[in-house]
Design a protein around this motif. Structure first.
Motif, short mmCIF file in Angstrom:
data_model
loop_
_atom_site.label_atom_id
_atom_site.label_comp_id
_atom_site.label_asym_id
_atom_site.label_seq_id
_atom_site.Cartn_x
_atom_site.Cartn_y
_atom_site.Cartn_z
N UNK A 289 0.75 -1.26 -0.14
CA UNK A 289 -0.04 0.05 0.05
C UNK A 289 0.97 1.17 0.02
N UNK A 290 0.37 2.40 -0.37
CA UNK A 290 0.93 3.53 -0.48
C UNK A 290 1.86 3.81 -1.86
N UNK A 291 1.68 2.96 -2.83
CA UNK A 291 2.59 2.81 -4.01
C UNK A 291 2.27 4.02 -4.82
N UNK A 292 3.18 4.45 -5.62
CA UNK A 292 2.93 5.76 -6.44
C UNK A 292 3.40 5.32 -8.16
N UNK A 293 2.56 5.79 -8.97
CA UNK A 293 3.03 5.63 -10.47
C UNK A 293 2.54 6.50 -11.32
N UNK A 294 2.88 6.56 -12.61
CA UNK A 294 2.22 7.53 -13.53
C UNK A 294 2.10 6.77 -14.85
N UNK A 295 1.31 7.43 -15.76
CA UNK A 295 1.13 6.95 -16.95
C UNK A 295 0.69 8.03 -17.92
N UNK A 296 0.90 7.94 -19.29
CA UNK A 296 0.34 8.77 -20.23
C UNK A 296 -1.20 8.69 -20.60
N UNK A 297 -1.94 9.67 -20.57
CA UNK A 297 -3.31 9.64 -21.04
C UNK A 297 -4.07 11.00 -21.01
N UNK A 298 -5.06 11.17 -21.57
CA UNK A 298 -5.74 12.43 -21.68
C UNK A 298 -6.80 12.64 -20.76
N UNK A 299 -6.97 11.74 -20.01
CA UNK A 299 -8.29 11.95 -18.82
C UNK A 299 -7.98 10.66 -17.79
N UNK A 300 -8.78 10.70 -16.62
CA UNK A 300 -8.70 9.92 -15.72
C UNK A 300 -9.39 8.43 -16.35
N UNK A 301 -10.38 8.92 -17.06
CA UNK A 301 -11.02 7.60 -17.59
C UNK A 301 -10.31 6.84 -18.76
N UNK A 302 -9.64 7.74 -19.56
CA UNK A 302 -8.79 7.17 -20.71
C UNK A 302 -7.71 6.37 -19.74
N UNK A 303 -6.96 6.85 -18.80
CA UNK A 303 -6.05 5.93 -18.20
C UNK A 303 -6.13 4.78 -17.53
N UNK A 304 -7.61 4.57 -17.34
CA UNK A 304 -8.21 3.29 -16.51
C UNK A 304 -8.30 2.30 -17.95
N UNK A 305 -8.61 3.00 -19.02
CA UNK A 305 -8.78 2.07 -20.20
C UNK A 305 -7.55 1.67 -20.76
N UNK A 306 -6.52 2.64 -20.61
CA UNK A 306 -5.18 2.36 -21.31
C UNK A 306 -4.70 1.22 -20.08
N UNK A 307 -4.82 1.51 -18.97
CA UNK A 307 -4.41 0.32 -17.89
C UNK A 307 -4.83 -1.05 -18.35
N UNK A 308 -6.23 -0.84 -18.70
CA UNK A 308 -6.71 -2.16 -18.97
C UNK A 308 -6.05 -3.05 -20.07
N UNK A 309 -5.97 -2.22 -21.16
CA UNK A 309 -5.38 -2.55 -22.54
C UNK A 309 -3.91 -2.96 -22.06
N UNK A 310 -3.04 -2.51 -21.26
CA UNK A 310 -1.74 -2.77 -20.90
C UNK A 310 -1.70 -4.03 -19.99
N UNK A 311 -2.65 -4.41 -19.37
CA UNK A 311 -2.56 -5.56 -18.44
C UNK A 311 -3.01 -6.54 -19.57
N UNK A 312 -4.13 -6.53 -20.39
CA UNK A 312 -4.34 -7.47 -21.32
C UNK A 312 -3.39 -7.84 -22.51
N UNK A 313 -2.43 -6.84 -22.78
CA UNK A 313 -1.53 -7.38 -23.51
C UNK A 313 -0.14 -8.27 -23.00
N UNK A 314 -0.40 -8.39 -21.55
CA UNK A 314 0.47 -9.38 -21.00
C UNK A 314 -0.10 -10.49 -20.21
N UNK A 315 -1.45 -10.77 -20.25
CA UNK A 315 -2.00 -11.65 -19.69
C UNK A 315 -3.28 -12.37 -20.54
N UNK A 316 -3.98 -13.24 -20.05
CA UNK A 316 -5.07 -13.72 -20.74
C UNK A 316 -6.29 -13.63 -19.69
N UNK A 317 -6.25 -12.68 -18.82
CA UNK A 317 -7.59 -12.69 -17.95
C UNK A 317 -8.76 -12.30 -18.51
#
Length: 418
Positions: A289-317
């Motif tokens: 807990x308390x971890x911090x990170x950053x990512x490129x996105x045009x909005x908070x919603x876009x960042x959540x969508x991009x995170x989803x795509x990133x995870x799916x690129x490396x897993x089959x969940x």
């Protein structure tokens, strides 16, 4: 005149068969300049200036040395030997000086690369290096760069960034800064998003400097830029380092995986761009807990969508599982942007969870534009009417639940010993 003096110094040094120390080299240069001054009637100021420029040509960063010493300059861009730009206070300006010739720029690049990677016979087409002062240099050589060597130097400040500095610059309000400080100290997982040069790393640095100094912190970046001076138990790792053949060694994903075995209290990760998102979310979900990170996105919603795509690129969940992982891992998401030549926090939102298959956000602060007469529209980061929902970590950190105001006003909630 400078070119003539350089030729004299080169002729003088060709007769020297030994390796000169910095002090010996400076003495030789000053002697040549003093001799020349008797012919050209140079003033003491001119003599000192020419001697310094020639010394920097040999041991410093040539015409770039004054730029490196200027703390107001944050980035240096070399497009061609006679085309140099600098960034100062968020604005890009042309630089009046230039390299002597295209060949001189090529020699300068090779000398810089050789100092970091002495085993390389020639500079690779694309190479990243880090100078002794921590500045990051990206070099693109022909045939990739069509007009000759191209270089971008991103300077690293050695002054720790704190939230109060961002308040002074107008990036956020003191009230919002106070809330973010409490959330960091209470170990909320925070993700910062925004476009390129929007100030994500600067805010990450400021939040990291709110972490209590008795914790063990591991930072993971492509290029080490964070300045966390108050943490003694600090491990910094970077993924872009190259071996003697110019090849990259470890990925961000591998370093996150390794960091979990190094007993961190928190991990702080620079830009997330790919499958390493899965490793980060796992770390946040298994107790870091308390971890911090950053990512490129045009909005908070876009960042959540991009995170989803990133995870799916490396897993089959399944997508539903990934969304639940994201919502359970990230507590707070902050969106920044470059707003009217200034960096602004546009939104601070709480991640509530998944409802009807979608991740729900609870906006706590939002940027509201305000008209100021005939001047361009400005604005302020304002608290919304939405209450802060997930207060469990605040209570665990020692804040009384009955005294937690949803607004996180200027005065902190009362603290008590756990």
């Amino acid at each position: 005149m400078l070119k003539h003096l350089l030729n004299r110094v080169r002729h003088e040094l060709q007769m020297v068969k030994q390796q000169l120390s910095d002090e010996q080299l400076r003495d030789r240069i000053e002697a040549v300049v003093a001799q020349y001054s008797r012919e050209a009637y140079l003033t003491p100021t001119q003599m000192q200036s020419y001697a310094q420029q020639i010394y920097e040509n040999y041991r410093g960063l040539d015409i770039l040395q004054p730029l490196m010493e200027d703390d107001s300059i944050t980035e240096i861009m070399i497009n061609h030997y006679d085309e140099i730009f600098i960034e100062r206070d968020g604005h890009v300006h042309p630089y009046e000086h230039r390299f002597e010739s295209p060949e001189k720029l090529v020699q300068f690049v090779h000398k810089m690369v050789k100092q970091i990677y002495p085993d390389l016979n020639e500079a690779p087409p694309i190479v990243d290096i880090r100078l002794e002062n921590g500045s990051h240099v990206n070099i693109v050589m022909p045939p990739v760069a069509l007009n000759g060597p191209t270089m971008t130097i991103r300077k690293v400040t050695h002054q720790p960034v704190i939230l109060e500095m961002l308040v002074e610059k107008g990036t956020l309000t003191s009230e919002a800064a106070h809330m973010l400080k409490i959330l960091v100290q209470s170990k909320y997982n925070i993700f910062i998003c925004g476009g390129t040069r929007s100030g994500k790393t600067t805010l990450l640095n400021a939040l990291a400097n709110c972490i209590p100094n008795d914790e063990r912190i591991i930072t993971i970046e492509d290029v080490a830029e964070l300045q966390i001076g108050h943490i003694s138990n600090l491990v910094q790792m970077e993924a872009w380092q190259m071996d003697s053949k110019g090849k990259k060694r470890d990925s961000i994903r591998e370093l996150i995986h390794r960091s979990l075995r190094m007993r961190p209290n928190r991990i702080v990760v620079g830009d997330i761009r790919g499958a390493e998102a899965a490793e980060l979310l796992q770390a946040m979900n298994v107790g870091f807990d308390g971890s911090l990170s950053t990512g490129n996105a045009t909005s908070s919603e876009d960042m959540l969508s991009r995170l989803e795509s990133m995870v799916l690129s490396g897993t089959y969940l399944p997508v539903e599982v990934v969304r639940k992982q994201i919502s359970s891992a990230i507590d707070i998401i902050i969106h920044l942007t470059q707003h009217q030549d200034a960096r602004r926090i546009m939104e601070i939102s709480e991640v509530l969870g998944v409802r009807n298959g979608q991740i729900q956000l609870n906006p706590l602060y939002q940027w509201v534009e305000q008209e100021t007469g005939n001047a361009p529209a400005d604005g302020i980061l304002q608290r919304t009417t939405e209450p802060f929902v997930h207060t469990a970590k605040l209570c665990l950190a020692g804040y009384r639940e009955e005294e937690l105001e949803s607004e996180f006003q200027h005065t902190a909630p009362a603290r008590y010993e756990m």
